[in-house]
Design an enzyme around this catalytic site. Structure first.
Site, PDB file in Angstrom:
ATOM      1  CG  ASP A  28      -1.873  -1.130   1.111  1.00  0.00           C
ATOM      2  OD1 ASP A  28      -2.119  -1.681   0.178  1.00  0.00           O
ATOM      3  OD2 ASP A  28      -2.366  -1.523   2.472  1.00  0.00           O
TER       4      ASP A  28
HETATM    5  N1  URA Z   1      -1.548  -5.915   3.903  1.00  0.00           N
HETATM    6  C1  URA Z   1      -1.755  -4.641   3.837  1.00  0.00           C
HETATM    7  O1  URA Z   1      -3.056  -4.361   4.369  1.00  0.00           O
HETATM    8  N2  URA Z   1      -1.115  -3.766   3.444  1.00  0.00           N
HETATM    9  C2  URA Z   1      -0.141  -4.022   2.637  1.00  0.00           C
HETATM   10  O2  URA Z   1       0.623  -3.127   2.032  1.00  0.00           O
HETATM   11  C3  URA Z   1       0.276  -5.516   2.661  1.00  0.00           C
HETATM   12  C4  URA Z   1      -0.363  -6.244   3.178  1.00  0.00           C
END
Ligand code: URA
Length: 244
Positions: A102
């Protein structure tokens, strides 16, 4: 492989720049000037120079990036992407982020142009471990940790068993979680499902390969041949320890 393609794949010039520079007699192959951009060479064995400098060609490139916040895990986007943190020739060479973190998640992101290995590492068939250090609020106790470990319903799926360790005494505000799937916002949704919210997330290992602690956020380095093999093994390939 054509000489102009070779120079393009090595990342030292675009294909059209390569053509011009070959015609200007700036390129040697095995010590001899070559003026034909279409000349075929063996990329595994040819010794090539451009303007007197050796050209290093690799079949595939594998990069460990310590992703900072604020960058999208994609090759193109309206905002900054992780490719903006890497040399521009990497885009020409076809590198892409293997999986997504993310925009506010930091840590280990593999960037490569080995599409087959990248696909294998992301495939649910291979159960590649991904470990994250988290902080959360409100703190999680024994019950929430038990649920996260067993698997929780996050709407589209019930997650597979995860490993969760808490730091300090329970209820805890930080710890590590290892998952083998990679659904969109998976860890955030898992915590939400047990009544907590993720406040920070850092990927600290990918397929048995830890994030290099000497890389500061935004820095990258090439994987060593042995690290590449660790990933090949994580993807289920049978690679002996010494193979390059
Ligand atoms: N899980 C998430 O919620 N975000 C990420 O970036 C990776 C795994």
């Amino acid at each position: 492989m054509r000489l102009d393609k070779y120079l393009g794949e090595a990342g030292v010039a675009t294909r059209s720049e390569a053509t011009k520079r070959i015609r200007k007699a700036e390129v040697t192959v095995d010590g001899v000037i070559v003026r034909d951009p279409a000349k075929h060479i063996d990329p595994e064995t040819a010794v090539v120079t451009l303007a007197g400098e050796p050209v290093v060609w690799r079949k595939f490139t594998y990069v460990m990036l310590n992703k900072p916040e604020g960058y999208v895990s994609a090759t193109e986007d309206r905002g900054p992407t992780v490719m903006n943190l890497l040399p521009p020739q990497f885009v020409r060479m076809g590198l892409f982020p293997c999986g997504r973190l993310d925009i506010d998640t930091v840590g280990f992101l593999l960037v490569t142009n080995d599409g087959v290995l990248g696909h294998e590492l992301l495939s649910p068939r291979h159960h590649v471990d991904k470990t994250y250090r988290f902080t959360c609020s409100p703190p999680i106790g024994e019950e929430a940790i038990g649920k996260l470990t067993a698997g929780v319903d996050i709407g589209d799926i019930v997650t597979k068993p995860a490993e969760v360790t808490a730091e300090g005494t329970l209820p805890a505000v930080s710890g590590t979680i290892t998952i083998r799937e990679g659904k969109f916002h998976q860890i955030k949704r898992m915590f939400h499902a047990v009544g907590s919210e993720i406040t920070s997330l850092e990927r600290i290992s990918f397929g048995d390969l830890p994030l290099d602690p000497s890389l500061v956020r935004g820095e990258w380095r090439y994987l060593t041949p042995e690290e590449e093999n660790i990933l090949r093994r994580a993807a289920g390939r049978d690679v002996p320890p010494t193979e390059k």
